[in-house]
Design an enzyme around this catalytic site. Structure first.
Site, mmCIF file in Angstrom:
data_model
loop_
_atom_site.group_PDB
_atom_site.id
_atom_site.type_symbol
_atom_site.label_atom_id
_atom_site.label_comp_id
_atom_site.label_asym_id
_atom_site.label_seq_id
_atom_site.Cartn_x
_atom_site.Cartn_y
_atom_site.Cartn_z
ATOM 1 N N LYS A 269 -5.434 41.414 73.747
ATOM 2 C CA LYS A 269 -4.266 41.466 72.876
ATOM 3 C C LYS A 269 -3.245 40.410 73.274
ATOM 4 C CE LYS A 269 -4.070 46.326 71.490
ATOM 5 N NZ LYS A 269 -3.492 47.629 71.791
HETATM 6 N N1 GLU Z 1 -5.711 54.156 73.553
HETATM 7 C C1 GLU Z 1 -6.931 53.565 74.002
HETATM 8 C C2 GLU Z 1 -6.916 52.082 73.729
HETATM 9 O O1 GLU Z 1 -6.158 51.612 72.884
HETATM 10 C C3 GLU Z 1 -8.141 54.160 73.331
HETATM 11 C C4 GLU Z 1 -8.429 55.494 73.848
HETATM 12 C C5 GLU Z 1 -9.659 56.170 73.292
HETATM 13 O O2 GLU Z 1 -10.101 55.810 72.191
HETATM 14 O O3 GLU Z 1 -10.158 57.071 73.959
HETATM 15 O O4 GLU Z 1 -7.661 51.379 74.361
#
Ligand code: GLU
Length: 337
Positions: A269
């Site tokens: 990102k």
């Molecule tokens: N919030 C996590 C991320 O953006 C993903 C978590 C999940 O899908 O278990 O990498």
């Protein structure tokens, strides 16, 4: 509401239909890899006539980027992906933003504590690295068990050695294989004691750890199917151990391939080079982005332009289960590898 009641609500929803979720962290603009996973999660749910939950994973305030939660929702909408429950539309098992759920995580931690499966740990990362016996597992250094089973006296000593240091909380793992039969990635197993060690469920900075929050939310939100990037496959055995301890069957897991750039590195990102904003500036419209993402999974021909709904109509179950992972960079006609 008490945890037990929340859990029952989640279980009731889970029995009704397929429930998936997309759970972005608001740490910057989504890149094409993130968007491809979002598309995957959306397709999986919509093909099964299920419901999609959008959950904002903003527990780590230090990593949050202002405005990024709104931008993420806008990007998904622009692509034609919709959700049934989420921070903007609400729903029966909200709130859908993790920072508003800390009381729930407290309750979950208490339940684990009552089972004698949580202990306070005063070690820093450096302490753990330096612990002579610490071996390495697939996810890095294995916690050597330094603070597990500390007596009250030893704890006082540890505290005195590190004045002002707040403890982390760790979950006690068993010396046994925990495996997952992943729909896309196949079988994956770890022995948590050997490969990971007792892992953090509440961090030293007092934020609840991703591993705990994600399991609690998937349980209470009645999630039947988790579609996410394969970088999280190595977190799955830890999460399954928590599902088991909390007495709930783990969901089906679909770990989708990650998109990589021309040099084979996974997208990040940080540089923002593959953000939707940038592609839009270059004149890409939503059907072109959807076509591009679907082509990288072998679902449509390269250069196809179609809406998410049209893709949903075209795709069959077999294709959904068996993506091929090629990854030409946008605009790079050579990179079809
Ligand atoms: N919030 C996590 C991320 O953006 C993903 C978590 C999940 O899908 O278990 O990498």
């Amino acid at each position: 509401m008490q945890f037990d009641e929340l859990l029952q609500n989640g279980q009731t929803l889970r029995r009704r239909c397929v429930r998936g979720r997309y759970a972005p962290s608001p740490t910057g603009s989504l890149h094409l890899g993130n968007l491809r996973t979002a598309l995957y999660a959306w397709l999986q749910v919509r093909m099964a006539d299920g419901q999609l939950v959008l959950r904002m994973e903003d527990l780590d305030e230090n990593r949050a980027v202002e405005g990024s939660a709104e931008e993420i929702l806008d990007d998904l909408r622009w692509l034609g992906l919709d959700w049934d429950e989420g921070p903007d539309v609400g729903g029966p098992v909200g709130p859908y933003t993790q920072s508003e759920r800390t009381e729930i995580y407290e309750q979950a931690l208490d339940i684990l504590r009552q089972q004698g499966l949580v202990f306070r740990c005063y070690c820093s990362r450096k302490d753990i690295r330096e612990a002579a016996s610490a071996p390495h597992g697939p996810g890095g250094v294995v916690y050597p068990g330094t603070c597990r089973g500390m007596s009250a006296e030893e704890e006082e000593k540890r505290k005195a050695e590190h004045p002002g240091r707040k403890p982390a909380h760790r979950f006690v793992v068993a010396d046994e294989e925990v495996g997952v039969d992943d729909v896309i990635a196949g079988h994956y197993a770890e022995n948590l004691a050997r490969d990971v060690g007792d892992f953090v469920v509440r961090r030293r900075d007092q934020f609840f750890a991703y591993q705990l929050a994600v399991v609690v939310d998937d349980i209470l939100m009645g999630i039947t199917d988790v579609v996410r990037g394969v970088d999280l496959l190595t977190s799955t055995p830890r999460q399954i151990a928590l599902f088991e301890t909390l007495g709930v069957e783990a969901p089906r897991f679909w770990h989708a391939p990650l998109m990589v750039d021309d040099s084979g590195d996974r997208l990040s990102k940080r540089d923002g080079s593959d953000s939707l904003a940038q592609l839009r500036e270059q004149g890409w419209d939503a059907p072109r982005v959807i076509g591009y993402l679907a082509a990288t999974l072998g679902w449509v021909d390269e250069g196809a332009c179609l809406s998410a709904r049209e893709l949903l109509e075209e795709l069959d179950d077999d294709e959904l289960h068996n993506p091929t992972s090629s990854h030409p960079a946008p605009g790079d006609e050579k990179g079809t590898g």
